[in-house]
Design a protein around this motif. Structure first.
Motif, PDB file in Angstrom:
ATOM      1  N   HIS A 175      30.994  62.352  12.003  1.00  0.00           N
ATOM      2  CA  HIS A 175      30.394  61.063  11.657  1.00  0.00           C
ATOM      3  C   HIS A 175      29.099  60.823  12.424  1.00  0.00           C
ATOM      4  N   LYS A 176      28.169  60.146  11.788  1.00  0.00           N
ATOM      5  CA  LYS A 176      26.974  59.662  12.476  1.00  0.00           C
ATOM      6  C   LYS A 176      27.364  58.397  13.224  1.00  0.00           C
ATOM      7  N   MET A 177      27.077  58.352  14.521  1.00  0.00           N
ATOM      8  CA  MET A 177      27.605  57.267  15.350  1.00  0.00           C
ATOM      9  C   MET A 177      26.511  56.395  15.979  1.00  0.00           C
ATOM     10  N   VAL A 178      26.675  55.090  15.798  1.00  0.00           N
ATOM     11  CA  VAL A 178      25.868  54.101  16.505  1.00  0.00           C
ATOM     12  C   VAL A 178      26.842  53.265  17.331  1.00  0.00           C
ATOM     13  N   VAL A 179      26.510  53.015  18.601  1.00  0.00           N
ATOM     14  CA  VAL A 179      27.413  52.266  19.472  1.00  0.00           C
ATOM     15  C   VAL A 179      26.685  51.055  20.039  1.00  0.00           C
ATOM     16  N   VAL A 180      27.339  49.909  19.994  1.00  0.00           N
ATOM     17  CA  VAL A 180      26.767  48.657  20.494  1.00  0.00           C
ATOM     18  C   VAL A 180      27.693  48.112  21.587  1.00  0.00           C
ATOM     19  N   PRO A 181      27.378  48.327  22.853  1.00  0.00           N
ATOM     20  CA  PRO A 181      28.232  47.815  23.921  1.00  0.00           C
ATOM     21  C   PRO A 181      27.754  46.460  24.447  1.00  0.00           C
ATOM     22  N   SER A 182      28.701  45.685  24.923  1.00  0.00           N
ATOM     23  CA  SER A 182      28.373  44.444  25.640  1.00  0.00           C
ATOM     24  C   SER A 182      28.019  44.785  27.085  1.00  0.00           C
ATOM     25  N   ALA A 183      27.638  43.761  27.830  1.00  0.00           N
ATOM     26  CA  ALA A 183      27.445  43.917  29.271  1.00  0.00           C
ATOM     27  C   ALA A 183      28.802  44.160  29.924  1.00  0.00           C
ATOM     28  N   MET A 184      28.803  44.823  31.072  1.00  0.00           N
ATOM     29  CA  MET A 184      30.040  45.013  31.829  1.00  0.00           C
ATOM     30  C   MET A 184      30.646  43.640  32.105  1.00  0.00           C
ATOM     31  N   SER A 185      31.981  43.558  32.044  1.00  0.00           N
ATOM     32  CA  SER A 185      32.626  42.245  32.160  1.00  0.00           C
ATOM     33  C   SER A 185      32.218  41.570  33.465  1.00  0.00           C
ATOM     34  N   ASN A 231      35.829  56.417  29.077  1.00  0.00           N
ATOM     35  CA  ASN A 231      36.786  56.394  27.967  1.00  0.00           C
ATOM     36  C   ASN A 231      36.113  56.037  26.645  1.00  0.00           C
ATOM     37  N   VAL A 232      35.192  55.073  26.694  1.00  0.00           N
ATOM     38  CA  VAL A 232      34.435  54.733  25.486  1.00  0.00           C
ATOM     39  C   VAL A 232      33.701  55.988  24.993  1.00  0.00           C
ATOM     40  N   ALA A 233      33.081  56.706  25.925  1.00  0.00           N
ATOM     41  CA  ALA A 233      32.335  57.921  25.538  1.00  0.00           C
ATOM     42  C   ALA A 233      33.269  58.950  24.904  1.00  0.00           C
ATOM     43  N   LYS A 234      34.465  59.092  25.455  1.00  0.00           N
ATOM     44  CA  LYS A 234      35.438  60.037  24.882  1.00  0.00           C
ATOM     45  C   LYS A 234      35.788  59.649  23.454  1.00  0.00           C
ATOM     46  N   ARG A 235      35.968  58.345  23.254  1.00  0.00           N
ATOM     47  CA  ARG A 235      36.346  57.876  21.915  1.00  0.00           C
ATOM     48  C   ARG A 235      35.201  58.111  20.920  1.00  0.00           C
ATOM     49  N   VAL A 236      34.001  57.774  21.342  1.00  0.00           N
ATOM     50  CA  VAL A 236      32.843  57.972  20.457  1.00  0.00           C
ATOM     51  C   VAL A 236      32.664  59.468  20.166  1.00  0.00           C
ATOM     52  N   ALA A 237      32.865  60.295  21.206  1.00  0.00           N
ATOM     53  CA  ALA A 237      32.707  61.747  21.024  1.00  0.00           C
ATOM     54  C   ALA A 237      33.697  62.271  19.990  1.00  0.00           C
ATOM     55  N   LYS A 238      34.907  61.714  20.023  1.00  0.00           N
ATOM     56  CA  LYS A 238      35.922  62.140  19.052  1.00  0.00           C
ATOM     57  C   LYS A 238      35.440  61.872  17.623  1.00  0.00           C
ATOM     58  N   TRP A 239      34.867  60.697  17.404  1.00  0.00           N
ATOM     59  CA  TRP A 239      34.362  60.350  16.071  1.00  0.00           C
ATOM     60  C   TRP A 239      33.179  61.242  15.690  1.00  0.00           C
ATOM     61  N   HIS A 240      32.296  61.471  16.664  1.00  0.00           N
ATOM     62  CA  HIS A 240      31.106  62.288  16.386  1.00  0.00           C
ATOM     63  C   HIS A 240      31.505  63.716  16.032  1.00  0.00           C
TER      64      HIS A 240
END
Lengths: 416, 416
Positions: B34-44, B21-30
């Motif tokens: 938009h130029k996209m940089v993503v900073v994820p945390s560790a899996m909960s 889902n995160v990838a889908k959201r980022v893909a929508k922005w891209h």
């Protein structure tokens, strides 16, 4: 005082308790005055868990990203082991491959080590620290993490030992050494005190999965004294006893003792044989047949081409059983008509059995003893392939154990 | 076309499905250009699992090795997210902090970012790639991995946005923005469309745990337009809607609209109050009292010293409740007799309640409204502390909800 590299597999690192035991063992060596470098694998199951996550996202994940993910298993291990060494009262520091650095090429998931800069590690050792280094990984020229493939930690350990000019590289594993054959098949199998690296190379490539084959190549190339020994002993057994246990892989033939002609019987199940029959015998035919198979990333092992009769020849080779269906499909659809072959035959249930020994070089009659023994047991030989120090035969899989036991006895491997 | 940084918390990265889902959201922005940089945390749960392993080995693990271990959680996340982005048809590449590099000091487990070299990332962005960077970590001058402490990924994201001169930094979280107070306490709490970074700083430091406080400092210092918004919406909601949702943290006061005097009511439970009574009022007395407490790594929050009477003064301060016992012990054993104090008193069950707002600067009467409101509810004020944009009071913990609700109403925060 020597410089010693220890390598511990995933089982040895499989729990907090086991990691503490590894630390106890390393501490014993350090307290005896040795400079210690330790290369642990990921905790058992961890690499599979990580790769599983990636494959749950997409069936064919990008290799560069797979390495980013899979390399973390060893990074956790080195940190935990360093902490456990602190708890033993030692100074210890952990490094990921890129921190050493261990430089590799960019063949992600199956990279090869190109260079190791040992300066930082040697400085730590001189300062009295135990240095813990991730197995399985390094950094490519562009600064990407690259892993060495399954079992790569063995190769890391031997390569690090070579770079540091270590006195010995000890590979701790859940077996206590290299055997004349698989003890689960032949009860009388004996542990070898020493094998040459060439024998080990053949053993490893033939399915005795004690060491990753590239680690053996490294040991041979850089003449690293490497020992395979058990991690299941009490970590506090006397050092003197431990340092002579297991199997030493030597890079020189021992001239002071009578060398056994044959060191062991290796075997590989799960092989499949494919024959392309009645092919016009023309230059380039081998490439036309095997090219499409290799292009599909299928490993080909033994290859035989018969003498041609009436301008036609038979072409036979083996692949892993998992690739059998795909390989025959490729041959039937892309190759058969193209090379004007009469037919494609195959047997997905064959085994390869090999006798291995450097002594073979100076002894005749090994092949005839092998063939006679199999014949006496009524085992048909489907293919034969030889190297300087081994003879391999392909047989019906159901005779595997029978063949291995008979050969083990025929070559008197049960006798020290 | 803008350069956008997205940050996703551990919950958003908590499973393979969520990562997709995160990838889908980022893909929508891209795909919107938009130029996209993503900073994820560790899996909960992952960071806790890793730290738990280390603490199972020894109760006080070495911070440098803890960082080696804990940093792997984010490394797995970036690899998985890059793979998920590939599955969305995007080009993507992941980097660990050291690969960017994100440079930090050597304060392991609580390092601070000193410098980020954005060259490599900008080159990838120009080549059309999405760049995924580990939160929470960087590399110190000696090449050791250092982590930024809990919640550090927020700071990573804002710092990366600053280094890349990003147009906006979007912090996706499991709340949909910053509220006038905790909606679990006051049903009428309203989401703020915007807050100034100074207000956010006070809110964050006062226990509204939406963002790590250092990330807000960074946003202010480098004037990074930062938005807190929900990761729980459908990833494919219209971009136009998403980019105006949540709460925007601005670094300039909005002059075009009537600004509310008070933006929110923050509160912090689990505080403890300690008073050192009847101390001779001499220079250096504050240090003599608080020095030993601070040396024991106990955070001190509010501090009050009364006007002295007959050359004696009372000295009161607050600590986290978990440190209360240790702090009073230190005072009784190391401080009391040394500074000739009459006695050490304390109350481990107090709360801090604060009204926050930049509008306070130009309005009088905020304090009197606050005190009158609490008085009308019969709530005794134990300590008062003020800054330019906030007034904090310490009260008996059992009145926390009552005080927050009464103040929320008194300052009309329920009305837009």
């Amino acid at each position: 005082m020597a410089l010693i590299v220890h390598k511990y597999g995933g089982t040895s690192m499989g729990s907090v308790e086991r990691i503490k035991n590894v630390a106890k063992r390393v501490a014993k060596w350090h307290k005896a005055g040795h400079k210690m470098v330790v290369v642990p694998s990921a905790m058992s199951g961890e690499t599979n868990r990580l790769l599983g996550l990636a494959r749950d996202i997409t069936p064919q994940p990008d290799p560069r990203e797979l390495d980013m993910i899979a390399s973390t298993g060893e990074q956790v291990s080195v940190g935990l082991l360093a902490i456990a060494l602190h708890a033993e009262g030692l100074e210890a520091v952990s490094y990921a491959g890129w921190q050493v650095p261990i430089k590799t090429d960019s063949a992600f998931t199956k990279a090869r080590i190109s260079e190791i800069d040992g300066g930082r590690v040697l400085a730590d050792l001189d300062a009295g620290k135990v240095v813990v280094i991730t197995g399985f990984q390094g950094v490519d020229p562009e600064g990407h993490i690259a892993t060495l493939g399954r079992g790569g930690s063995d190769t890391s350990a031997v390569a690090i030992a070579a770079a540091l000019a270590a006195d010995e590289c000890l590979i701790y594993t859940d077996v206590d050494g290299v055997y004349t054959t698989d003890p689960r098949v032949v009860e009388e199998a004996r542990r070898l005190d020493r094998v040459t690296f060439e024998e080990m190379l053949e053993m490893a490539s033939l399915g005795s999965k004690v060491l990753q084959i590239r680690s053996v190549e490294f040991a041979g190339k850089y003449q690293v004294k490497t020992r395979v020994l058990s991690s299941l002993t009490d970590p506090l057994i006397p050092l003197e006893e431990e340092m002579h246990s297991g199997t030493l892989i030597t890079f020189e033939e021992d001239e002071t003792m009578e060398k056994a002609v044959i060191s062991g019987i290796a075997f590989q199940r799960d092989e499949a044989r494919i024959a392309v029959m009645g092919v016009p015998d023309k230059p380039g035919i081998a490439y036309q047949i095997l090219g499409p198979v290799a292009d599909a990333n299928i490993d080909i092992d033994m290859i035989i081409q018969n003498t041609s009769v009436d301008g036609k020849t038979d072409f036979t080779f083996t692949v892993g059983r998992g690739d059998y269906q795909r390989a025959t499909e490729i041959l039937n659809t892309q190759v058969k008509d193209h090379v004007k072959a009469e037919r494609v035959l195959g047997d997905p249930k064959v085994s390869k059995v090999s006798v291995v020994g450097v002594g073979m070089r100076s002894h005749v009659g090994i092949a005839s003893t092998m063939f006679r023994t199999l014949s006496e047991e009524g085992i048909n030989i489907q293919m034969i392939s030889t190297s300087e120090i081994k003879i391999s035969v392909l047989i019906d899989e159901k005779y595997t154990e029978l063949a291995v036991r008979a050969l083990h006895k025929a070559f008197e491997l049960d006798q020290a």
